[in-house]
Scaffold this motif. Structure first.
Motif, short mmCIF file in Angstrom:
data_model
loop_
_atom_site.label_atom_id
_atom_site.label_comp_id
_atom_site.label_asym_id
_atom_site.label_seq_id
_atom_site.Cartn_x
_atom_site.Cartn_y
_atom_site.Cartn_z
N ILE A 378 69.25 61.50 124.57
CA ILE A 378 68.93 62.42 125.48
C ILE A 378 68.50 63.62 125.46
O ILE A 378 67.55 64.20 126.04
N THR A 379 68.84 64.39 124.36
CA THR A 379 68.49 65.55 123.95
C THR A 379 66.71 65.55 123.74
O THR A 379 66.02 66.29 124.34
N ALA A 380 66.31 64.49 123.06
CA ALA A 380 64.84 64.50 122.72
C ALA A 380 64.11 64.32 124.07
O ALA A 380 63.12 64.86 124.44
N THR A 381 64.51 63.34 124.77
CA THR A 381 64.03 62.97 126.41
C THR A 381 64.12 64.13 127.21
O THR A 381 62.95 64.56 127.90
N ARG A 382 65.15 64.90 127.10
CA ARG A 382 65.50 66.01 128.00
C ARG A 382 64.16 67.20 127.47
O ARG A 382 63.63 67.80 128.49
N ALA A 398 51.77 78.37 141.37
CA ALA A 398 50.33 78.85 141.67
C ALA A 398 49.86 78.68 143.06
O ALA A 398 48.92 79.41 143.47
N SER A 399 50.13 77.44 143.53
CA SER A 399 49.47 77.01 144.83
C SER A 399 50.60 77.56 145.83
O SER A 399 50.23 77.37 147.09
N LEU A 400 51.53 78.33 145.61
CA LEU A 400 52.43 78.80 146.77
C LEU A 400 52.41 80.45 146.54
O LEU A 400 53.36 81.13 146.81
N ALA A 401 51.35 80.94 146.05
CA ALA A 401 51.08 82.47 146.12
C ALA A 401 51.95 82.93 145.17
O ALA A 401 52.33 84.08 145.27
N MET A 402 52.33 82.44 143.96
CA MET A 402 53.00 82.90 143.01
C MET A 402 52.23 82.66 141.61
O MET A 402 52.59 81.95 140.53
N ALA A 403 50.82 82.93 141.67
CA ALA A 403 50.05 82.58 140.58
C ALA A 403 50.37 82.81 139.27
O ALA A 403 50.14 82.21 138.15
N ALA A 404 51.13 84.29 139.24
CA ALA A 404 51.27 84.75 137.80
C ALA A 404 52.95 84.41 137.40
O ALA A 404 53.40 84.43 136.18
N ALA A 405 53.60 83.60 138.33
CA ALA A 405 55.04 83.19 137.92
C ALA A 405 54.93 82.10 137.07
O ALA A 405 54.00 81.18 136.96
N ARG A 406 55.91 81.86 136.28
CA ARG A 406 56.10 80.70 135.41
C ARG A 406 57.51 80.07 135.46
O ARG A 406 58.47 81.22 135.20
N LEU A 407 57.69 78.63 135.37
CA LEU A 407 59.26 78.35 135.08
C LEU A 407 59.27 77.74 133.86
O LEU A 407 58.47 77.21 133.26
N GLU A 408 60.61 78.19 133.12
CA GLU A 408 60.72 77.74 131.91
C GLU A 408 62.04 76.98 132.06
O GLU A 408 62.83 77.34 132.81
N VAL A 409 61.91 75.73 131.34
CA VAL A 409 63.11 74.95 131.52
C VAL A 409 63.63 74.74 129.90
O VAL A 409 63.05 74.20 129.16
N ARG A 410 64.69 75.14 129.77
CA ARG A 410 65.36 75.22 128.44
C ARG A 410 66.46 74.43 128.22
O ARG A 410 67.54 74.05 129.13
N VAL A 411 66.27 73.58 127.07
CA VAL A 411 67.33 72.60 126.77
C VAL A 411 67.82 73.04 125.59
O VAL A 411 67.25 73.03 124.46
N GLU A 412 69.35 73.65 125.39
CA GLU A 412 70.05 74.20 124.38
C GLU A 412 71.27 73.49 124.11
O GLU A 412 71.87 72.74 124.97
N PRO A 413 71.84 73.39 122.76
CA PRO A 413 73.23 72.80 122.65
C PRO A 413 74.12 73.42 123.53
O PRO A 413 74.40 74.63 123.65
N ALA A 414 74.93 72.52 124.00
CA ALA A 414 76.10 73.04 125.04
C ALA A 414 77.33 73.64 124.12
O ALA A 414 77.45 72.96 122.71
#
Length: 578
Positions: A378-382, A398-414
């Motif tokens: 699960i961790t590897a797939t996530r 970027a297409s919603l007028a937030m061209a410089a914005a970036r989303l990060e999705v972090r998967v860390e040990p619980a």
């Protein structure tokens, strides 16, 4: 999808008929015109809580009816049929919700109907989960939660990933059950040992006494007979004398057998003259035979009945032994024997306790290994899906007028593994270059959250291999809050893109969003008897010049402004060109 909604006496709405369809439908109107009540009505159909305060003033109750089109074989369709709902041949299902007004005598009750059948409110909510996803300000707040973020990532990861999570959850639950039983057996080891010892003592006592089925009843009867032998002999002897007389007495003429025999002879002699007396003579003879047999049996009883003090003593001692057993293990010998059978089975279970502990320990260790393997998968797939989801949402932003914005999705040990795996999923937003990544729950504004949420839905709905089950309908309540200008135009375009494969209903104040719709509904208010009210004619679809006029009103507040109307026409032309 939702085909249409009819509303009566809800808030400012006296009567309204809202026709929906595929694609993107926007709902606009002046503030307070009744758009919120349309969403309230939809919420009632979806199993939401009923509030008697929303019933229109002066009305005895409100009613909301909806027609929903269900795809053949859909879970919602099967669930409705299981509940007894009637579904049309084309898959149309009628949903009805009524809300009574609150009065001093009644708190205002709500009732739900599905396909003509009265159902619990919760059933509507169950079916709604398969049909509709509602996004509003409250849903934006829920997007801040780690649980919702993890669920979004898991949905994006695909069906194979969902199957692994389901297996992990099942294995996790089985491991918890095994551990609970193991803990119970270990904690109760001394108690089980004491119980086993008591059972052994009881079974040994039962085995020593060796009671037989029904023995207590037989001994009781024998003791009663032996204890009253003299009285019984006297009674039987007296009855015998009454029947045949006393052999030692000179006169036995009064004996019953003798008297009956005399009667028989008398009747038999006269019976030669009357057949009726002949029949009675036969009956007298029969009575004589019976009395003779009874006398013989009484004679044998008297001869066989002997006072036997030794036997009586033995019977009483045996009864005392049986009483000791029944006092401890059952009300009679039958109950004692039943207890012994159950005790033997229980003792086998207790004696096998150590073996069971070893079995449970081995089973737990095997489940632990399986849980670790599944969690690692699960961790590897996530982790892989997190990178893809971050890129997809960032591209949408970027297409919603937030061209410089970036989303990060972090998967860390619980901190603590759980049924969903051993990961903590967190989404962070970098609003512009050089800014630190901050959790959505702490660093994103309402407008940013609206766009992130829309970007997520578009990414989930359009991703190849996504495990997300796209609902038939999306409802967005002011998803464009906090945005404007070019961002508003991009929000409209993305909503239109999402609506290519599903039904989307949007309540908006922005002309840029409304211009992208396939269908534009406007809610207005009339005045009846000095009271604001929305009637059926006040919820209408606008097209052509009427739509341009509504967009102009949304842009400038004036629908007769030539400049605003020109801008509105330009917005429509641009949206059609896209």
């Amino acid at each position: 999808m939702i085909d249409e909604i009819r509303i009566e006496d809800l808030g400012v709405i006296g009567r309204a008929h809202v026709r929906l369809g595929a694609g993107l439908t926007v709902l606009t109107g002046e503030t307070g015109a009744g758009k919120t009540m349309v969403l309230t009505a939809l919420g009632l159909l979806l199993g939401g809580r009923a509030d008697p305060a929303t019933v229109r003033t002066g009305a005895t109750g409100a009613a909301v009816e909806g027609r929903v089109l269900l795809a053949p074989g859909s879970p919602a369709l099967e669930r409705a049929r299981d509940a007894g709902a009637e579904v049309d041949d084309d898959g149309t299902l009628v949903v009805l919700r009524t809300v009574g007004a609150s009065t001093p005598d009644s708190p205002g009750r709500s009732r739900a109907f599905l396909g003509g059948r009265s159902v619990p409110q919760g059933l509507l909510a169950e079916i709604a989960e398969e049909l509709v996803t509602v996004h509003g300000q409250a849903d934006q707040m829920r997007l801040r939660s780690a649980v919702r973020q993890r669920a979004a990532l898991d949905a994006f990861a695909g069906p194979e990933h969902a199957a692994v999570i389901a297996e992990h959850a099942t294995t996790w639950a089985e491991r918890a059950r095994v551990q609970a039983e193991l803990d119970d057996r270990v904690a109760r080891a001394q108690e089980r040992a004491r119980e086993a010892e008591l059972l052994r003592l009881g079974l040994a006592e039962v085995e020593r006494v060796a009671p037989q089925p029904g023995e207590d009843l037989q001994l009781a009867a024998e003791a009663e007979r032996l204890g009253n032998a003299e009285d019984l002999r006297a009674a039987a002897a007296g009855a015998h004398v009454a029947l045949v007389g006393d052999e030692d007495a000179a006169d036995v003429g009064a004996a019953a057998v003798v008297l009956v025999e005399e009667a028989r002879r008398s009747l038999e002699h006269a019976g030669h003259h009357d057949s009726a007396l002949a029949d009675l003579a036969a009956r007298a003879a029969e009575a004589g035979y019976l009395l003779a047999d009874l006398a013989a049996d009484l004679s044998a009883y008297v001869q066989d009945l002997q006072a036997d003090p030794a036997r009586l003593d033995a019977v009483q001692r045996r009864r005392a032994e049986l009483t000791g057993l029944t006092r401890s293990y059952g009300e009679d010998v039958g109950a004692v024997l039943e207890w012994a059978r159950g005790a033997s089975d229980r003792l086998l279970d207790l004696d096998g306790g150590q073996e069971r502990v070893a079995e449970l320990t081995a089973r737990r260790d095997a489940l632990d290994a399986r849980v670790r393997d599944l969690a690692a998968t699960i961790t590897a797939t996530r982790t892989r899906a997190a990178a893809r989801l971050a890129d997809a949402v960032t591209e949408e932003l970027a297409s919603l007028a937030m061209a410089a914005a970036r989303l990060e999705v972090r998967v860390e040990p619980a901190d603590e593994p759980g049924p969903h795996g051993a990961d903590h999923v967190e989404m962070l937003l970098v609003p512009h270059a050089g800014a630190p990544a901050r959790p959505l729950g702490k660093g994103a504004s309402g407008g940013e959250l609206s766009r992130v949420m829309l970007a997520l839905e578009v990414a989930l709905a359009t991703a190849e291999g996504s495990g997300a089950a796209t609902p038939g309908t999306f409802v967005f309540d002011e998803v464009d809050a906090g945005v404007g200008g070019r961002a508003a135009t991009q929000v409209g375009e993305r909503l239109a893109r999402l609506a290519r494969g599903t039904q989307v209903l949007v309540v908006t104040h922005l002309a840029q969003v409304a211009a992208c719709a396939d269908r534009h509904l406007v809610v207005t208010k009339s005045v009846a008897d000095g009271v604001d009210v929305v009637t059926e004619s006040d919820v209408r679809e606008v097209t052509g010049d009427d739509r341009v006029r509504e967009l102009a009103r949304m842009l400038s507040g004036q629908d007769d402004s030539a400049t605003a109307r020109a801008h509105a026409a330009e917005l429509l032309a641009q949206s059609v060109g896209r």
